[in-house]
Scaffold this motif. Structure first.
Motif, short mmCIF file in Angstrom:
data_model
loop_
_atom_site.label_atom_id
_atom_site.label_comp_id
_atom_site.label_asym_id
_atom_site.label_seq_id
_atom_site.Cartn_x
_atom_site.Cartn_y
_atom_site.Cartn_z
N THR A 285 -6.17 93.92 58.15
CA THR A 285 -6.67 95.36 57.67
C THR A 285 -7.90 95.73 57.86
N CYS A 288 -7.92 99.49 59.15
CA CYS A 288 -7.05 100.25 58.85
C CYS A 288 -8.29 101.39 58.53
N PRO A 289 -7.62 102.28 58.62
CA PRO A 289 -8.91 102.99 58.39
C PRO A 289 -8.78 103.49 56.40
N CYS A 292 -6.42 103.59 53.51
CA CYS A 292 -4.67 102.53 54.48
C CYS A 292 -4.13 101.94 52.20
N THR A 293 -3.11 102.10 51.97
CA THR A 293 -2.14 101.86 51.33
C THR A 293 -1.61 100.49 51.38
N HIS A 294 -1.28 100.49 53.31
CA HIS A 294 -0.93 99.51 53.65
C HIS A 294 0.73 99.57 53.26
N GLU A 298 2.78 104.83 55.62
CA GLU A 298 1.44 104.39 56.01
C GLU A 298 1.39 105.03 57.78
N GLU A 300 -0.53 104.91 59.89
CA GLU A 300 -2.41 104.66 61.32
C GLU A 300 -2.47 102.73 60.47
N CYS A 301 -1.97 102.09 59.75
CA CYS A 301 -1.55 100.77 59.27
C CYS A 301 -1.42 99.96 59.93
#
Length: 330
Positions: A285, A288-289, A292-294, A298, A300-301
């Motif tokens: 992660t 990740c951007p 990000c909520t993952h 999402e 773009e995770c």
């Protein structure tokens, strides 16, 4: 300037407060007897001295806490002064609470901001769940696992009542999380359970009616924990244990039996708290951007990218997202 004897106001001058010089030195309680809090009841604490475990003797000592101590919970290691004989009518004093190695927390509900400590200093969290009567509640199991991960405790799931339903679906759901699972029935050999609990401090959690108290009575024959039946109409059990208690296992180790519950609030838990328990996912992660909520929606995770590239198991990601989502449901 000296005070005039004929000054009417001077006669009512407030006397100056006498204060001791402040010191940064704290009292040393290291030579006081060391004990563990085994039960808490209305401001009184039952404490068993640690050295009593060597020969299995020694009654629990009743103690009150010093005014300077803010809170004491089941599982705390404490230093005691005063009368520590445990004789009837005596009262010791908890002078110090040692730093906690782990803290298992919950909130009553997700909109309840007040955290409650379930137990301190436990090494393993054991989720006891029935395969039927009452039916399993996977989201509630996931919530307990989240609490274990956040507390830094090793998780274990014990599935009871294997005579009523197959455990295969539950085992498959937990396997990607690397959570060990034991399955037992009414006449099962408990040697695997005893081995998993040996020489460790384990806290047992489970909602009402799953057979937790029955299991405790089998593991600790003199525990005498009250059991009950499941209501045929509601499918729920009645709360039988009213407070947490630390029990010594005959073969070594301790279990903390907790009252049954119907909800396990996680208002205090953030996504990053859960991620820290999954070192492989936490590392992914980092790409990740921001924000990000993952979760599954999402776009773009980085974990989805890892799955697409074959660096992460789809089942592990799906299971991780499932326990994240469990924070929002029961």
């Amino acid at each position: 300037m000296s005070r005039r004897d004929d000054d009417d106001h001077a006669r009512f001058e407030r006397p100056r407060r006498r204060t001791r010089p402040r010191t940064k030195e704290r009292p040393d309680y290291s030579e006081l007897p060391l004990g563990r809090v085994v039960t808490v009841d209305r401001g009184r604490y039952s404490v068993r001295l640690e050295h009593d475990r060597a020969d299995g003797t020694g009654d629990a000592i009743t103690a009150a806490k010093a005014r300077s101590i803010r809170g004491v919970v089941v599982g705390d290691l404490v230093r005691l002064d005063g009368d520590v004989t445990g004789a009837e009518g005596t009262l010791a004093r908890i002078a110090e609470v040692l730093p906690r190695t782990t803290v298992l927390r919950r909130t009553a509900d997700d909109d309840d901001p007040i955290e409650r400590i379930v137990v301190a200093n436990a090494e393993q969290l054991v989720v006891v769940a029935a395969l039927a009567d009452p039916p399993p509640r996977p989201a509630l199991i996931d919530r307990c696992l989240v609490a274990a991960f956040v507390a830094g405790m090793d998780p274990l799931v014990i599935l009871t009542k294997s005579d009523l339903a197959s455990p295969e679906e539950m085992i498959a759901a937990l396997e990607p999380l690397d959570v060990p699972v034991l399955v037992i029935g009414p006449d099962s050999d408990l040697s695997e359970v005893r081995a998993a609990l040996a020489d460790r401090i384990s806290v047992l959690l489970g909602h009402s009616g799953v057979g937790k108290s029955t299991l405790v009575n089998q593991l600790v024959p003199d525990a005498d924990r009250t059991t009950s039946h499941v209501n045929a109409v509601t499918g729920r059990g009645r709360h039988t244990s009213t407070g947490s208690v630390v029990l010594d296992l005959p073969g070594g180790g301790r279990i903390v039996d907790t009252p049954g519950f119907r909800s396990f609030g996680l208002a205090h838990v953030e996504v990053d708290d859960v991620l820290k328990a999954f070192t492989d996912l936490h590392e992914l992660t980092r790409d990740c951007p921001r924000g990000c909520t993952h979760l599954v929606d999402e776009p773009e995770c980085a974990m989805d990218v890892a799955v697409a590239e074959g660096r992460l198991s789809p089942a592990r990601l799906a299971s991780f997202r499932r326990i994240l989502e469990s924070r929002e449901q029961v």
